[in-house]
Design a protein around this motif. Structure first.
Motif, PDB file in Angstrom:
ATOM      1  N   VAL A  91      64.463  -6.776  33.077  1.00 29.60           N
ATOM      2  CA  VAL A  91      63.448  -6.998  34.110  1.00 29.60           C
ATOM      3  C   VAL A  91      64.053  -6.748  35.492  1.00 29.60           C
ATOM      4  CG1 VAL A  91      61.826  -8.642  35.109  1.00 29.60           C
ATOM      5  CG2 VAL A  91      62.298  -8.705  32.648  1.00 29.60           C
ATOM      6  N   LYS A  92      65.177  -7.361  35.739  1.00 31.10           N
ATOM      7  CA  LYS A  92      65.864  -7.194  37.030  1.00 31.10           C
ATOM      8  C   LYS A  92      66.160  -5.716  37.299  1.00 31.10           C
ATOM      9  CE  LYS A  92      70.362  -8.382  39.152  1.00 31.10           C
ATOM     10  NZ  LYS A  92      69.917  -8.727  40.512  1.00 31.10           N
ATOM     11  N   TRP A  93      66.697  -5.026  36.321  1.00 36.12           N
ATOM     12  CA  TRP A  93      67.041  -3.613  36.469  1.00 36.12           C
ATOM     13  C   TRP A  93      65.795  -2.763  36.680  1.00 36.12           C
ATOM     14  CZ3 TRP A  93      65.846   0.575  33.238  1.00 36.12           C
ATOM     15  CH2 TRP A  93      66.533   1.764  33.523  1.00 36.12           C
ATOM     16  N   SER A  94      64.745  -3.027  35.915  1.00 34.56           N
ATOM     17  CA  SER A  94      63.513  -2.239  36.023  1.00 34.56           C
ATOM     18  C   SER A  94      62.885  -2.372  37.399  1.00 34.56           C
ATOM     19  CB  SER A  94      62.504  -2.677  34.953  1.00 34.56           C
ATOM     20  OG  SER A  94      62.990  -2.414  33.657  1.00 34.56           O
ATOM     21  N   TRP A  95      62.849  -3.584  37.922  1.00 37.39           N
ATOM     22  CA  TRP A  95      62.271  -3.786  39.247  1.00 37.39           C
ATOM     23  C   TRP A  95      63.161  -3.208  40.338  1.00 37.39           C
ATOM     24  CZ3 TRP A  95      60.509  -9.634  38.858  1.00 37.39           C
ATOM     25  CH2 TRP A  95      59.438  -9.712  37.947  1.00 37.39           C
ATOM     26  N   GLU A  96      64.455  -3.414  40.216  1.00 32.87           N
ATOM     27  CA  GLU A  96      65.362  -2.957  41.271  1.00 32.87           C
ATOM     28  C   GLU A  96      65.467  -1.437  41.329  1.00 32.87           C
ATOM     29  OE1 GLU A  96      68.981  -5.164  40.698  1.00 32.87           O
ATOM     30  OE2 GLU A  96      68.227  -6.874  41.878  1.00 32.87           O
ATOM     31  N   ARG A  97      65.272  -0.760  40.196  1.00 37.94           N
ATOM     32  CA  ARG A  97      65.306   0.701  40.230  1.00 37.94           C
ATOM     33  C   ARG A  97      64.120   1.249  41.027  1.00 37.94           C
ATOM     34  NH1 ARG A  97      61.976   3.532  36.438  1.00 37.94           N
ATOM     35  NH2 ARG A  97      63.285   5.360  36.715  1.00 37.94           N
ATOM     36  N   VAL A  98      63.012   0.527  41.035  1.00 34.89           N
ATOM     37  CA  VAL A  98      61.863   0.939  41.839  1.00 34.89           C
ATOM     38  C   VAL A  98      62.117   0.644  43.318  1.00 34.89           C
ATOM     39  CG1 VAL A  98      59.383   0.699  42.192  1.00 34.89           C
ATOM     40  CG2 VAL A  98      60.322   0.496  39.883  1.00 34.89           C
ATOM     41  N   LEU A  99      62.673  -0.527  43.586  1.00 38.98           N
ATOM     42  CA  LEU A  99      62.951  -0.925  44.969  1.00 38.98           C
ATOM     43  C   LEU A  99      63.951   0.001  45.642  1.00 38.98           C
ATOM     44  CD1 LEU A  99      63.192  -4.802  44.500  1.00 38.98           C
ATOM     45  CD2 LEU A  99      61.341  -3.541  45.615  1.00 38.98           C
ATOM     46  N   THR A 100      64.835   0.595  44.863  1.00 40.25           N
ATOM     47  CA  THR A 100      65.865   1.482  45.429  1.00 40.25           C
ATOM     48  C   THR A 100      65.515   2.962  45.253  1.00 40.25           C
ATOM     49  OG1 THR A 100      67.113   1.343  43.342  1.00 40.25           O
ATOM     50  CG2 THR A 100      67.698  -0.217  45.097  1.00 40.25           C
ATOM     51  N   TRP A 101      64.267   3.234  44.924  1.00 43.38           N
ATOM     52  CA  TRP A 101      63.789   4.604  44.733  1.00 43.38           C
ATOM     53  C   TRP A 101      62.825   4.923  45.878  1.00 43.38           C
ATOM     54  CZ3 TRP A 101      61.228   6.326  39.464  1.00 43.38           C
ATOM     55  CH2 TRP A 101      60.972   7.710  39.488  1.00 43.38           C
ATOM     56  N   PRO A 102      63.311   5.445  46.980  1.00 42.38           N
ATOM     57  CA  PRO A 102      62.497   5.592  48.185  1.00 42.38           C
ATOM     58  C   PRO A 102      61.279   6.489  48.034  1.00 42.38           C
ATOM     59  CG  PRO A 102      64.604   6.728  48.436  1.00 42.38           C
ATOM     60  CD  PRO A 102      64.693   5.910  47.184  1.00 42.38           C
ATOM     61  N   THR A 103      61.315   7.439  47.101  1.00 47.58           N
ATOM     62  CA  THR A 103      60.191   8.364  46.958  1.00 47.58           C
ATOM     63  C   THR A 103      59.265   8.019  45.790  1.00 47.58           C
ATOM     64  OG1 THR A 103      61.529   9.880  45.609  1.00 47.58           O
ATOM     65  CG2 THR A 103      61.489  10.254  48.001  1.00 47.58           C
ATOM     66  N   ALA A 104      59.496   6.898  45.115  1.00 48.21           N
ATOM     67  CA  ALA A 104      58.628   6.503  44.002  1.00 48.21           C
ATOM     68  C   ALA A 104      57.195   6.327  44.515  1.00 48.21           C
ATOM     69  CB  ALA A 104      59.117   5.215  43.372  1.00 48.21           C
ATOM     70  N   ILE A 105      56.254   6.991  43.884  1.00 48.99           N
ATOM     71  CA  ILE A 105      54.879   7.004  44.369  1.00 48.99           C
ATOM     72  C   ILE A 105      54.288   5.604  44.465  1.00 48.99           C
ATOM     73  CG2 ILE A 105      52.534   7.754  43.804  1.00 48.99           C
ATOM     74  CD1 ILE A 105      53.772  10.329  42.680  1.00 48.99           C
ATOM     75  N   GLN A 106      54.594   4.752  43.483  1.00 54.55           N
ATOM     76  CA  GLN A 106      54.061   3.394  43.489  1.00 54.55           C
ATOM     77  C   GLN A 106      55.091   2.362  43.957  1.00 54.55           C
ATOM     78  OE1 GLN A 106      51.206   1.956  40.549  1.00 54.55           O
ATOM     79  NE2 GLN A 106      51.697   3.750  39.317  1.00 54.55           N
ATOM     80  N   GLY A 107      56.123   2.827  44.629  1.00 56.90           N
ATOM     81  CA  GLY A 107      57.177   1.922  45.068  1.00 56.90           C
ATOM     82  C   GLY A 107      56.678   0.779  45.934  1.00 56.90           C
ATOM     83  N   ALA A 108      55.670   1.050  46.748  1.00 55.92           N
ATOM     84  CA  ALA A 108      55.143   0.018  47.645  1.00 55.92           C
ATOM     85  C   ALA A 108      54.518  -1.140  46.883  1.00 55.92           C
ATOM     86  CB  ALA A 108      54.119   0.624  48.592  1.00 55.92           C
TER      87      ALA A 108
END
Length: 204
Positions: A91-108
């Motif tokens: 869970v921690k890894w899955s969420w943090e990979r999004v938080l550290t992915w600046p161009t992820a479309i749904q990152g916000a």
């Protein structure tokens, strides 16, 4: 529609727009998000009958008195299709990979935990401390961008770099869900196949 030699084992979805990726936080089209919801899971899920969030990959949770610290207990039955247990570290890894992915479309979608402290003190416990109370937090975790991926599987197949992992997840999955993508023909159709190792209940 569902079709199969054995009832309910295959789900064929009529395709609208083409998929951008199999990776949930980088998909934007409604069709792609629907695929993500069917082929990935989140820690909680939305119960449309009660209009409340209920346990899924976690079995329970508590909130402290000031409404900022959430302690989740992982569901001991939950496993990924690889056979790996669903751990708090996933869970921690899955969420943090999004938080550290600046161009992820749904990152916000995960901005509510941008300044949060996310801890996995052991495989069965996840602790999230928000900077301030946020009544929407639990509901938000049911979104596709919050999908939980199998960290050990991804690292085994794609290595440790975010770039390599994103490239692999564009066309592969590391899921715990009832269905997974079995066949995908761009601009034509997608076939989801039942995960025969699924840890939860499957309706016929």
């Amino acid at each position: 529609s569902k079709t199969s030699g054995k009832a309910g084992q295959i789900l064929r979805m009529q395709q609208g727009l083409d998929l951008l990726t199999f990776d949930p936080p980088n998909e934007s089209a409604l069709f792609g998000i629907a695929v993500a919801h069917n082929t990935y899971e989140t820690i909680l899920k939305y119960d449309f009958k009660t209009s409340k969030v209920v346990p899924n990959l976690v079995s329970k949770w508590t909130v402290d008195e000031d409404g900022t610290t959430y302690t989740f207990t992982m569901n001991p039955k939950a496993t990924f299709i690889s056979g790996n247990k669903v751990r708090s570290q996933d869970v921690k890894w899955s969420w943090e990979r999004v938080l550290t992915w600046p161009t992820a479309i749904q990152g916000a979608s995960l901005s509510i935990i941008k300044d949060a402290k996310i801890e996995a003190p052991n495989a069965n416990t996840l602790v999230v401390t928000l900077p301030s109370p946020a009544s929407s937090f639990l509901n938000l975790t049911t979104g596709a961008a919050w999908s939980i991926l199998d960290q050990l599987k991804v690292e085994k197949e794609a290595g440790l770099t975010p770039e390599g992992q994103r490239a692999w997840l564009k066309n592969n999955q590391a899921t715990s869900a009832k269905y997974y993508i079995d066949k995908y023909v761009p601009l034509s159709f997608i076939t989801l196949k039942r995960n025969e190792k699924y840890w939860g209940k499957v309706k016929a």
